[in-house]
Enzyme design. Structure first.
Site: not given
Length: 1007
Positions: A430, A456, A467, A480, A528, A584
């Protein structure tokens, strides 16, 4: 039940806007003015899913629009801006009706809108339309940008109701005790173990599930007073029954009513929102400056010429004469504002447009408090850059270029410099999309020698489209970086952009090494994950490369500038906790929905991923079990045995398996726990076992007509079938018929079963049963031979299923499994979307925040390109769009330290050409001699990373060998790639290596 297709598209945004997002599809919004700011507003509203967006502009697109209006193509020059913009906006979101209007904004036309946004319109038009909208209750927004400044105004009418004024989910906490008294004191614990509550004074709360003091359950909301991180005061509880156990205290948010002044009145009586009181005089001066600019335009029919002193002085005279100024007028601010007011900058349009779009979304969704009522933004510090103050009218005069709006502010020479830049954008999500869009408009890397690299490793997904501006539905599953690079070139064909699909980390240092970093002018981080951001910062520190780091979460964003040697390094990033809980707690004593969701995630992995992986590994190579510790080998064997003996023949076998699993988890296990620790059990006389953060559970009874029960069965059966490669089925009615016919044997609790109550007890493991291990091994070898010899056996035998947060079946299982366990323990359930967000660790996101953050980052790029070395010119930024607040502040200076009798900056390096007289790589001895000769330091230890290449404490033979080595010898043996530049560390005589860890690194350049 799984979310709809639109929920898949808007899921990240739904986590920001909440239930108010449902109003978007029926909303009608007008955006008037389709230059840079209006384009940003319109794009955000379309991407957000506003039902109908009407574009209004009566002007024709010109070449200079293309420096800030990202919706226009070269072929659109001369066409109406609204018409040209509509084509691209319609592609952004097919669920939104995008239409145009090129006529007058008449009252009859305006009546149909819920929100009207005017951008860069004349003051007379703003006043006329503002009066009409205020009288009719139409939410009215004015957004304007001029050069390096922006203005935002909101009038949402006389009676505007905000349904939910705050960001995020309402606060809740687990009750541990409530005193009888006036006031009563509630002791509670937050959602994460050992964390306090998050309530504030005067929050309204309600109670549920309280045992003993039942008068509190369902009572009207009461205010609280915070005593400390774990205690709250409430009203009089002295007459209530004594508290026994359990309960949840939850925040209640009530709607708030707001009343706004019309524009005509607000101009004279401005209510200006600022991040701090110190900013108010500057904002008041800008308030007057914008009015003076309108007056200048009315008088001259144009804006002031760039860098024309006479025009700037005339605007200042008009500002002085307005008489509406509250407090002293900052004449320097007005003069600077006027001198570049003819400019158009994409980053400023992105910031103001994003803020205006968020206010429009508030008007539609009634989520978050709207702006009250004015906001002013400026980046006039850019004019203080060395050299910028000497720019003349000639330097900033228009050239007939698409960059004329930028040249008007920074000059033609600077525009050429922008084109030569070499930048690396890491991340094309984004923020990355918005950065790349801005760079295309700015002309970064659009000239000779320029280069823009975008990296990327991800592909486009459906949830990105609402977005991430550069992607369309046809791009889903495409890389991308490749799609983004192509989009940049469509926006500006001159930008030299290269797409990479590599992960940034130690594994790719051969690609992004010395040569790559040395040619860069800067790096922009749009990552990110904290780990990736920290790694990238370390690389920029290593190569003294400027780094701009940006991030968002919902409506919050930030930009940090790291400029060697001017500013402090970024330092470790802070993030949420790791989300781990004691075993637990998850197994026996959950008390929050986060516990049950994590338990459901563990169930998913333990049922559908790990068994399949282990079965396939055993089928491939059973000898691998011999490499495991005995206890682990026994655990794997039991898992494999269960999977092989439970292999389903068809879908109906999967349904029956899911029913047995349901019975085991939600009835039998709880019955066993209550058998071991009955509801009235006491840890010691008078001290109940089920108290504090231990909620007493109750078993569930299976009901095939219960939706949650059936959803669990269908999701679990589907996943079990997939793991065993059996065709699944979704026939609910048939599944219910089978389930009604199944009769399971009654459960008989075990006597004397040991249940761990603490983490320490969990970690105590009984020794492995060697006999059981041998028996299972023999059985497995026999079963494997049978399967391998069977001609119909598929290889691999099973399909491991890894949890995917965007897979609806996966989230169906997690939601049902978690909510059933929550019902066991009296924990309020959560819906499908909330389960997806928490279990998938999804960060809420919306286009408005990412656009604003990218704009703020690009303002810092201007300063980097200018080569600014004045720390007072740089700005870090924190943004809170929920409150329409923006805080910009100077980065801290770099820290210093003393070493070797002098002061050093954290950016200082010792640099040497590690080449001897023969052109060969230096030896370790030559480096030791250089340090002695140049700095007078006697080195006792020399290190390359964690590898010691010289140690004076070694024996004579070892020291002789070490000193004779070339610097890069044994790099491969140490698992390090060859580098042209080696970074060495050293310890000198008289210093303690442990006590003194701050010293300038030694950078050796190899031949």
């Amino acid at each position: 039940m799984a979310g709809s297709g639109e929920e898949g598209l808007y899921s990240r945004q739904l986590y920001v806007l909440g239930g108010g997002a449902r109003r978007l599809a029926g909303a009608v919004a007008l955006v008037s003015g389709l230059r840079g700011t209006g384009a940003q507003v319109a794009a955000a509203l379309v991407l957000a899913g506003t039902g109908r967006v009407v574009l209004h502009d009566r002007g024709a697109a010109c070449a200079a629009d293309r420096a800030h209006q990202f919706l226009l193509r070269e072929s659109d020059i001369g066409q109406n801006r609204a018409e040209a913009s509509r084509r691209v906006l319609a592609e952004l979101n097919p669920h939104v009706a995008v239409v145009t209007h090129t006529g007058e904004l008449s009252e009859a036309f305006l009546t149909s809108f819920q929100v009207v946004v005017l951008t860069e319109s004349p003051l007379e038009e703003q006043l006329r339309i503002g009066d009409f909208c205020h009288a009719r209750g139409i939410c009215f927004i004015v957004a304007d940008t001029k050069g390096l400044a922006g203005q935002l105004f909101c009038d949402f009418g006389k009676h505007f109701v905000v349904d939910d004024p705050a960001e995020g989910d309402p606060v809740c906490a687990t009750v541990q005790h409530i005193s009888q008294g006036n006031p009563g004191v509630v002791t509670c614990m937050g959602a994460e173990d050992s964390r306090g509550h998050l309530f504030c004074d005067d929050d309204l709360v309600m109670f549920s599930g309280v045992e003993g003091m039942t008068e509190l359950n369902g009572q009207e909301p009461v205010p609280v007073r915070v005593l400390d991180a774990f205690r709250l005061e409430i009203g009089d509880t002295s007459s209530f029954l004594p508290y026994r156990r359990g309960g949840l205290v939850s925040q209640v948010r009530l709607p708030k009513v707001h009343c706004y002044k019309p524009l005509r009145q607000a101009l004279a009586e401005p209510q200006i929102q600022v991040a701090s009181p110190e900013d108010l005089p500057r904002s008041r001066s800008l308030h007057t400056a914008f009015q003076a600019l309108h007056a200048f335009h009315g008088e001259q029919g144009r804006l002031p010429q760039p860098r024309a002193p006479a025009d700037a002085e005339r605007v200042l005279e008009l500002a002085r004469s307005l008489g509406a100024q509250q407090g002293p007028l900052d004449e320097d601010v007005v003069r600077a504002f006027a001198s570049v007011s003819a400019g158009d900058l994409c980053p400023v349009a992105a910031i103001v447009g994003a803020l205006a779009a968020q206010e429009a979304l508030k008007a539609i969704t009634r989520k978050f408090l709207p702006l009250d009522q004015w906001l002013y933004f400026d980046a006039l510090e850019c004019l203080a850059l060395e050299g910028a103050t000497q720019l003349t009218e000639e330097d900033c005069a228009p050239r007939g270029s698409r960059y004329d709006g930028q040249i008007a502010v920074f000059g033609a020479t600077f525009q050429e410099q922008l084109g030569h830049q070499k930048y690396w954008v890491v991340g094309a999500g984004a923020i990355g999309c918005e950065l790349l869009k801005n760079f295309a408009m700015m002309g970064l890397a659009a000239g000779p020698g320029g280069d823009l690299t975008v990296t990327d490793m991800d592909t486009v997904a459906l949830s990105n489209l609402h977005r991430q501006l550069l992607y369309r539905s046809a791009d889903i599953s495409k890389p991308k970086s490749v799609v983004a690079a192509a989009a940049v070139q469509r926006m500006n064909p001159r930008v030299r952009v290269t797409a990479h699909q590599n992960q940034v980390g130690p594994a790719t240092e051969s690609l992004y090494g010395d040569d790559f970093f040395r040619r860069l002018d800067g790096v922009i981080s749009a990552l990110d994950t904290l780990e990736a951001r920290t790694y990238l910062e370390s690389r920029c520190l290593r190569y003294l490369t400027p780094l701009l780091d940006s991030g968002t979460e919902g409506l919050r964003g930030n930009v940090l500038a790291m400029v060697p040697p001017v500013t402090k390094p970024l330092g470790p990033a802070s993030g949420p906790g790791d989300g781990t809980f004691p075993l637990c707690t998850l197994r026996y004593f959950p008390h929050t929905i986060q516990h049950t969701l994590q338990w459901a995630r563990d169930e998913f992995e333990g049922l559908f991923q790990l068994p399949a992986e282990h079965v396939n590994r055993v089928m491939e190579d059973p000898a691998f079990l011999e490499q495991l510790p005995a206890r682990k080998a026994l655990e794997v064997l039991e898992q494999v045995q269960s999977s092989l003996w439970e292999r389903p023949r068809d879908w109906w076998d999967c349904v029956r398996w899911a029913h047995r699993r349901w019975q085991n988890c939600y009835h039998d296990a709880i019955t066993q726990l209550l058998h071991t620790f009955p509801p009235e059990h006491e840890t010691s006389p008078g001290v109940p076992f089920w108290a504090g953060d231990r909620s007493c559970p109750h078993p569930l009874t299976f009901d095939p007509d219960n939706d949650t029960h059936l959803e669990y069965i269908l999701a679990a059966a589907h996943l079990f079938a997939q793991a065993h490669k059996v065709p699944p089925c979704s026939d609910r009615a048939a599944a219910q018929t089978i389930l009604r016919s199944v009769v399971l044997p009654p459960f008989v609790p075990q006597e004397g079963l040991q249940i761990p109550l603490t983490e320490e007890q969990e970690e105590v493991q009984a020794p492995a049963d060697r006999g059981r291990l041998a028996e299972l091994t023999r059985e497995l070898v026999q079963r494997r031979q049978e399967l391998v010899g069977h001609e119909e056996t598929q290889v691999p035998l099973m399909e491991p299923i890894h949890f995917e947060k965007d897979n609806n079946i996966h989230v169906d299982f997690i939601t049902a499994a978690s909510n059933l366990r929550a019902e066991n323990y009296g924990i309020p359930p959560v819906d499908w979307l909330t389960s997806k967000r928490i279990a998938g660790q999804i960060v809420p996101a919306i286009i408005t925040t990412t656009a604003a953050v990218a704009g703020l980052a690009c303002l810092e790029v201007y300063k980097l390109v200018w080569g600014c070395r004045d720390p007072s010119c740089y700005r870090n930024s924190n943004l809170w769009l929920s409150d329409c607040l923006l805080l910009r502040f100077q980065p801290l200076p770099p820290p210093t330290y003393r070493y070797g009798g002098r002061e050093w900056s954290c950016w200082d390096r010792l640099e040497m050409q590690a080449v001897d007289a023969d052109g060969q790589e230096m030896t370790v001895q030559e480096v030791l001699d250089w340090l002695q000769r140049t700095h007078g330091w006697t080195v006792t230890m020399l290190l390359r990373g964690h590898t010691v290449i010289y140690d004076r404490e070694e024996d004579e033979e070892t020291r002789t060998r070490q000193r004779a080595q070339r610097l890069s010898e044994n790099l491969e043996g140490a698992g390090e790639p060859w580098r042209r530049e080696l970074e060495l560390y050293y310890v000198c005589e008289g210093e303690d290596a442990e006590a003194e860890d701050a010293r300038p690194p030694l950078i050796c350049s190899l031949p």
